[in-house]
Scaffold this motif. Structure first.
Motif, PDB file in Angstrom:
ATOM      1  N   UNK A  50      80.765  58.512  91.340  1.00  0.00           N
ATOM      2  CA  UNK A  50      80.269  58.431  89.959  1.00  0.00           C
ATOM      3  C   UNK A  50      78.770  58.662  89.871  1.00  0.00           C
ATOM      4  N   UNK A  51      78.051  58.353  90.927  1.00  0.00           N
ATOM      5  CA  UNK A  51      76.594  58.519  90.906  1.00  0.00           C
ATOM      6  C   UNK A  51      76.211  59.974  90.655  1.00  0.00           C
ATOM      7  N   UNK A  52      77.031  60.916  91.099  1.00  0.00           N
ATOM      8  CA  UNK A  52      76.739  62.330  90.863  1.00  0.00           C
ATOM      9  C   UNK A  52      76.773  62.616  89.365  1.00  0.00           C
ATOM     10  N   UNK A  53      77.762  62.075  88.690  1.00  0.00           N
ATOM     11  CA  UNK A  53      77.859  62.266  87.240  1.00  0.00           C
ATOM     12  C   UNK A  53      76.706  61.576  86.518  1.00  0.00           C
ATOM     13  N   UNK A  54      76.327  60.402  86.993  1.00  0.00           N
ATOM     14  CA  UNK A  54      75.216  59.675  86.364  1.00  0.00           C
ATOM     15  C   UNK A  54      73.917  60.468  86.472  1.00  0.00           C
ATOM     16  N   UNK A  55      73.700  61.130  87.596  1.00  0.00           N
ATOM     17  CA  UNK A  55      72.500  61.959  87.756  1.00  0.00           C
ATOM     18  C   UNK A  55      72.556  63.144  86.799  1.00  0.00           C
ATOM     19  N   UNK A  56      73.706  63.769  86.692  1.00  0.00           N
ATOM     20  CA  UNK A  56      73.848  64.910  85.787  1.00  0.00           C
ATOM     21  C   UNK A  56      73.571  64.501  84.347  1.00  0.00           C
ATOM     22  N   UNK A  69      73.425  66.155  74.408  1.00  0.00           N
ATOM     23  CA  UNK A  69      74.463  66.479  75.388  1.00  0.00           C
ATOM     24  C   UNK A  69      74.809  65.268  76.248  1.00  0.00           C
ATOM     25  N   UNK A  70      73.808  64.488  76.576  1.00  0.00           N
ATOM     26  CA  UNK A  70      74.025  63.282  77.365  1.00  0.00           C
ATOM     27  C   UNK A  70      74.948  62.310  76.632  1.00  0.00           C
ATOM     28  N   UNK A  71      74.698  62.109  75.340  1.00  0.00           N
ATOM     29  CA  UNK A  71      75.558  61.214  74.548  1.00  0.00           C
ATOM     30  C   UNK A  71      76.994  61.726  74.512  1.00  0.00           C
ATOM     31  N   UNK A  72      77.146  63.029  74.313  1.00  0.00           N
ATOM     32  CA  UNK A  72      78.485  63.618  74.261  1.00  0.00           C
ATOM     33  C   UNK A  72      79.228  63.403  75.568  1.00  0.00           C
ATOM     34  N   UNK A  73      78.559  63.665  76.661  1.00  0.00           N
ATOM     35  CA  UNK A  73      79.199  63.517  77.963  1.00  0.00           C
ATOM     36  C   UNK A  73      79.502  62.055  78.273  1.00  0.00           C
ATOM     37  N   UNK A  74      78.594  61.165  77.905  1.00  0.00           N
ATOM     38  CA  UNK A  74      78.847  59.726  78.124  1.00  0.00           C
ATOM     39  C   UNK A  74      80.083  59.258  77.338  1.00  0.00           C
ATOM     40  N   UNK A  75      80.269  59.761  76.137  1.00  0.00           N
ATOM     41  CA  UNK A  75      81.457  59.408  75.356  1.00  0.00           C
ATOM     42  C   UNK A  75      82.723  59.894  76.037  1.00  0.00           C
ATOM     43  N   UNK A  76      82.659  61.100  76.581  1.00  0.00           N
ATOM     44  CA  UNK A  76      83.821  61.635  77.294  1.00  0.00           C
ATOM     45  C   UNK A  76      84.102  60.811  78.554  1.00  0.00           C
TER      46      UNK A  76
END
Length: 40
Positions: free
Chosen positions: A11-17, A25-32
């Motif tokens: 998950x850390x890889x996704x958190x860095x992205x 875009x960050x908000x959108x991805x966090x919701x997904x």
């Protein structure tokens, strides 16, 4: 790396992205991610 890695361990890889994305875009991805987290 194993055939089927453990999602929480990677998950850390996704958190860095998410951290380097523009705010919208960050908000959108966090919701997904939140929706997918509920499935796991």
């Amino acid at each position: 790396m194993e055939c089927c890695p453990n999602p929480p361990e990677l998950r850390w890889i996704l958190d860095v992205a998410v951290a380097v994305l523009p705010p919208k875009d960050s908000r959108t991805l966090r919701k997904q991610f939140a929706a997918l987290d509920e499935l796991w």
